[in-house]
Scaffold this active site. Structure first.
Site, PDB file in Angstrom:
ATOM      1  N   GLU A 160       0.850  -1.186   0.000  1.00 14.15           N
ATOM      2  CA  GLU A 160       0.000   0.000   0.000  1.00 14.15           C
ATOM      3  C   GLU A 160       0.889   1.241   0.000  1.00 14.15           C
ATOM      4  OE1 GLU A 160      -3.428   2.040   2.892  1.00 14.15           O
ATOM      5  OE2 GLU A 160      -2.190   0.366   3.601  1.00 14.15           O
ATOM      6  N   GLU A 189      -8.828   9.271   6.668  1.00 16.39           N
ATOM      7  CA  GLU A 189      -8.783   8.340   7.781  1.00 16.39           C
ATOM      8  C   GLU A 189      -9.007   9.146   9.065  1.00 16.39           C
ATOM      9  OE1 GLU A 189      -5.933   4.666   6.546  1.00 16.39           O
ATOM     10  OE2 GLU A 189      -4.917   6.444   7.322  1.00 16.39           O
TER      11      GLU A 189
END
Length: 376
Positions: A157, A240
């Site tokens: 990622e 997030e």
């Protein structure tokens, strides 16, 4: 860090009577349906499509507290973000918009997954709205895997942190700085227990930017955290949040992946495919490096790319017989027209001049088209 898959959705029984029918219709949830203006999504893993080509997802995976988003014609806005989680752990969620495939939910008409070696460019643009009174990061995710995976967690990622608010940090530990896409980034590297993570953290907030996703992919390959025969499976932009987050918005998002490249090149898994000699001449504050790449495989290497990471404090000022970019951090050397092929058993040489601060050191390792090289 989104490691949980969406739950299976139970079938619903149609009950007789007008009232019961209306209740059943209200309870029915479609996983991916074309969005109308300001479509509200409160389901934990609910999603919809926008512009006929991107998926907007609520993706509330780290909390049971309520979260709702409103999908617009060009992005989305977080309208409800209750509760908080510890800032030394994982965030509450990742409301986002994406191109590609995420847990089998693929955006309409996407050409992802696509092998990295076939991608010539991947232009993207993003515009964010930030808020106060919340703890969050604004994160652009790039997912890579050795397989054309459409389900589950990918191997690597890449996270681009456009903004960071509050006492939070990326996965892992800081490993230096890098210049990618003409900007300077703080680099963090680690593993979240499910996948490797390489994070590029902006020193100050970036509200909007247009860039090439492949600049970050190439920097990741140069660090040995991916290979050119791997696949780009999705690119995602969102937030997030750890605490609150209502009002955060992706105002607009675009992503295109242009394919038609020459392919991944030599098998990056072939042992001892290359050897690198790195000879330096060093003086106070400056140095030159002459680099010789030897092809130790039985096949020619065309359009070679040599990846390596310059130690902290070093920067390239000029180069010959190759292009070297970016100027610091994880860099990639690319051939010029007359030395693009390395014959079996043959070699090519290039060099560059640079500056440094602190103690001088040499790169720890090298990769040739994604394959680790031995050093002479």
């Amino acid at each position: 860090m989104r490691a949980l898959s969406p739950p299976a959705r139970s079938a619903r029984t149609l009950l007789s009577g007008l009232l019961m029918a209306l209740m059943a219709i209200g309870a029915l949830i479609t996983t991916t349906a074309p969005a109308q203006a300001d479509t509200t999504i409160c389901e934990q893993f609910g999603s919809t499509t926008i512009q006929g080509r991107y998926v907007v997802q609520n993706n509330r995976w780290g909390t049971t507290a309520a979260q709702c988003i409103s999908a617009t014609s060009t992005g989305f806005k977080v309208t409800q973000a209750d509760g908080a989680v510890a800032t030394n752990g994982a965030p509450k969620s990742y409301p986002s918009v994406y191109n590609g495939c995420h847990y089998t939910n693929c955006s309409p008409g996407t050409n992802l997954p696509a092998q990295l070696g076939t991608i010539s460019s991947a232009p993207s643009s993003i515009s964010y709205t930030y808020v106060s009174g919340a703890v969050y990061d604004a994160a652009y995710d790039i997912w890579l895997d050795p397989e054309p995976k459409k389900d589950g967690v990918n191997r690597t990622e890449i996270m681009i942190w456009f903004n960071k608010v509050g006492p939070i940090q990326p996965v892992g530990a800081p490993v230096g700085t890098a210049t990618v896409g003409g900007r300077s980034w703080q680099l963090w590297s680690g593993n979240n227990g499910g996948n490797d993570v390489l994070s590029f953290v902006a020193p100050s907030a970036i509200d909007s930017w247009s860039f090439d996703v492949m600049d970050f992919v190439r920097a990741t390959v140069a660090r040995g955290m991916a290979q050119n025969n791997w696949y780009l499976t999705s690119v995602q932009a969102g937030f997030e949040p750890w605490e609150n987050g209502a009002g955060l918005a992706v105002n607009s998002f675009s992503s295109t992946v242009n394919t038609g490249g020459s392919g991944p090149g030599p098998d990056p898994g072939t042992p001892a495919a290359c050897k690198v000699a790195y000879a330096t001449n060093v003086w106070p504050g400056g140095f030159t490096a002459n680099v010789t790449i030897t092809n130790t495989s039985s096949a020619a290497v065309d359009n070679w790319k040599l990846g390596f990471t310059l130690p902290s404090g070093q920067s390239v000022t000029s180069a010959w017989n190759a292009g070297v970019a970016p100027s610091s951090g994880a860099v990639t050397a690319s051939p010029v027209s007359h030395n693009a092929r390395i014959a079996p058993g043959g070699s090519q040489t290039f060099g560059f001049q640079g500056t440094y601060t602190g103690a001088f050191a040499q790169p720890a390792g090298f990769t040739l088209n994604g394959s680790a090289c031995t050093t002479a």
